[in-house]
Every structure is written in structure tokens, then in C-alpha cells.
Design a protein around this motif. Structure first.
Motif, short mmCIF file in Angstrom:
data_model
loop_
_atom_site.label_atom_id
_atom_site.label_comp_id
_atom_site.label_asym_id
_atom_site.label_seq_id
_atom_site.Cartn_x
_atom_site.Cartn_y
_atom_site.Cartn_z
N ASP A 1 -5.78 -45.98 -14.85
CA ASP A 1 -5.06 -45.00 -14.04
C ASP A 1 -4.15 -45.68 -13.00
N VAL A 2 -3.35 -46.62 -13.46
CA VAL A 2 -2.46 -47.36 -12.55
C VAL A 2 -1.13 -46.62 -12.41
N SER A 3 -0.83 -46.20 -11.19
CA SER A 3 0.43 -45.52 -10.91
C SER A 3 1.09 -46.19 -9.70
N PHE A 4 2.36 -46.53 -9.83
CA PHE A 4 3.14 -47.00 -8.67
C PHE A 4 4.61 -46.97 -9.00
N GLU A 5 5.42 -47.12 -7.98
CA GLU A 5 6.85 -47.19 -8.21
C GLU A 5 7.39 -48.41 -7.49
#
Ligand SMILES: Nc1ncnc2c1ncn2[C@@H]1O[C@H](COP(=O)(O)OP(=O)(O)OP(=O)(O)O)[C@@H](O)[C@H]1O
Ligand SMILES: [Mg+2]
Length: 272
Positions: A37-41
Motif C-alpha cells: 500500500d505504498v502511495s506518494f507523489e
């Protein structure tokens, strides 16, 4: 109104599951979840550290960013375009715009290839026209090596010099993004800060977006405005590097900080 920053990478709930090799025929197949569940911008011109212990999923993440590996679930967008089933145009742009620097510079340098040929090789591979010899001289100057190294071979250089050669090669196609996976961890401590200083200089002069993978918080201290802390495939903590260095929230980041080997920033060194 300030101009909106353009997005370079956007990850949405990325999972990566590997099938572990069975130790015997009678054992059930097991799975290793390298990313959860890796989320980043990441935005244009940013310098971001990805820090975590061995096995936390840092290299898996770098490979996915480079399109060398596919996520099991979730979405990776490069400049707004999904990499899932990406067409040739999107893949071509990724290959040219994103280059990688590895922990072991020898991994990207053929021992039988003279340095000048090695640095020009990505230009040939990507079909980039122009005066390649002139470009190689320009790149050597950029990384602080004399022009006469072109005829010599990788084994004739020190680890730090070899990493400078590998960086020159990565910069040859004029990438906009550099992903550096533990670029200094195989080097002598005295050489580490020289390579970090070089990367910082290059980032500023070329306006690069830099993603720096490291197990040691000290390595991102000087280079990265923002740090993502990875723990067992998850993002444990994320924020300005200065905050993570002075007031880490998680016990995991506190432990990383405790283990960090900070450089003596006052010391002067000759170039490697
Ligand atoms: N190709 C693969 N097949 C099976 N398992 C893998 C593969 N690549 C990585 N793994 C596993 O995924 C997890 C994350 O590995 P990864 O190499 O991304 O960690 P890392 O943070 O880069 O570690 P290090 O600091 O040691 O380089 C580990 O448990 C590793 O064993
Ligand atoms: Mg790794």
C-alpha cells in the motif's frame, strides 16, 4: 498565485508480492510482500530520500519507478501517465528521462569497455545524435574527472572515481530524474561525502529530480528536502528531512536516527 508544481511520479496503493523459492517440494509456496500500500507523489525538481533497513523494499520500489518491474496491485503514474500497459511513447520517455545510479558502479560499467565508450554508450543505445566525443568531455567535466580518462578502463580507478564515471554515464542522455540506489554505501567514508556533494551540485545545476535510496539517514541529510521512511514494505513516516532528523514520530525512524553515521561536516577533503 504560485505555479502548481508538476508531478513526476504518483504512486497509488502499490503492492509488490514475490513468490519465494520453495526450499523443498513438500513445502507450501510462500509469498514475500516487498511493498504494501505504498502511495506518494514526487514533484519536478524535488530531492527525496527513501530510507529503511535492509529488506524494507527500497530497491523493489526503485525498480518499479524505472519500469524494470511491475507492481502486483496499484498504479504508478509517470508525468500523469499510467505505466500499466504503457505504450511505446510513454516507455521511451521513461527510459530517456529517468536514469539510475547503483550501489556498485561496476554493475553499470563493462570492465572491457574504455571509460569514454562506456559514457557514450547510452547515447548510442537511445539513438541520440550529435558530437558524442564533445558530450563525453562535457560529462567528465561535470563529474570532476579529467578528459584523459576516456581511454582508460574501469579497474584503473578508485571506487569514488568509478562512481563518478557511472554518474557521467547516467547523465549522458540528459535525464530529468535520477534514481540513486545506495550510491555511496560501498565507498570509503572519506569519499562518501564527496559523491554526495557532487550529486547535490548536479541536482542544482541541472535542475534534476533526485530520488535517493539509502539505509542510513545521514546520507539523505545533506541532499534531500523530503524523506520517506520505509519499514517492511510500508511507508512508516514521511516528511521534511529536517523534521525526521530532529523529531521523528515513529520508533522505527528514531532507531534509524540512532544508527545513522553522520559525517563530520566541518572536514575538508581533497577530491577523490
Ligand atoms: N526478485 C525477488 N524475488 C523474491 N523476493 C524478492 C525479490 N526481490 C526482492 N525480494 C524480497 O523483497 C523484500 C524487499 O527487498 P528489497 O531488495 O526491495 O529491499 P531493500 O530495502 O532494497 O534492501 P537492501 O537494503 O538490503 O538493499 C526482501 O524480503 C527481499 O528478499
Ligand atoms: Mg536494496
Amino acid at each position: 498565485m504560485p505555479e502548481a508544481r508538476s508531478s513526476v511520479y504518483r504512486l497509488e496503493s502499490v503492492d509488490k508480492v514475490y513468490k519465494a523459492r520453495r526450499s523443498s517440494l513438500f513445502q507450501p509456496a510462500t509469498q514475500i510482500q516487498a511493498l504494501r500500500d505504498v502511495s506518494f507523489e514526487i514533484f519536478e525538481g524535488e530531492s527525496v530520500g527513501i530510507v529503511g533497513e535492509s529488506g524494507s523494499g527500497k530497491s523493489t520500489l526503485s525498480r518499479i519507478l524505472l519500469g524494470m518491474d511491475q507492481p502486483t496491485r496499484g498504479e504508478v503514474r509517470f508525468r500523469g501517465r499510467s505505466l500499466r500497459g504503457a505504450n511505446r511513447e510513454v516507455r521511451g520517455r521513461l527510459i530517456r528521462d529517468v536514469q539510475m545510479v547503483f550501489q556498485d558502479p561496476s554493475a553499470s560499467l563493462d570492465p572491457k569497455m574504455p571509460v569514454g565508450v562506456a559514457i557514450a554508450e547510452p547515447l548510442r543505445a537511445l539513438g541520440i545524435e550529435g558530437d558524442r566525443a564533445a558530450r563525453v568531455r562535457e560529462l567528465l567535466e561535470l563529474v570532476g574527472l579529467p578528459a584523459d580518462v576516456v581511454r582508460r578502463y574501469p579497474h584503473e580507478f578508485s571506487g569514488g572515481q568509478r562512481q563518478r564515471i557511472a554518474i557521467a554515464r547516467a547523465l549522458a542522455p540528459r535525464p530529468r530524474v535520477l534514481v540513486a540506489d545506495e550510491p555511496v554505501s560501498a565507498l570509503d567514508v572519506s569519499v562518501q561525502d564527496q559523491i554526495i556533494t557532487l550529486l547535490n551540485h548536479l541536482r542544482q545545476t541541472l535542475g534534476l529530480t533526485l530520488l535517493m535510496v539509502a539505509h542510513d539517514l545521514a546520507v539523505v541529510q545533506l541532499l534531500c528536502e523530503r524523506t520517506i521512511v520505509m519499514n517492511q514494505g510500508r511507508i512508516e513516516e514521511e516528511g521534511p528531512t529536517s523534521t525526521i532528523l530532529t523529531a521523528p514520530r515513529s520508533g522505527y525512524a528514531q532507531k534509524l536516527l540512532h544508527d545513522a553515521k553522520f559525517f563530520d561536516l566541518r572536514s575538508d577533503h581533497a577530491t577523490s
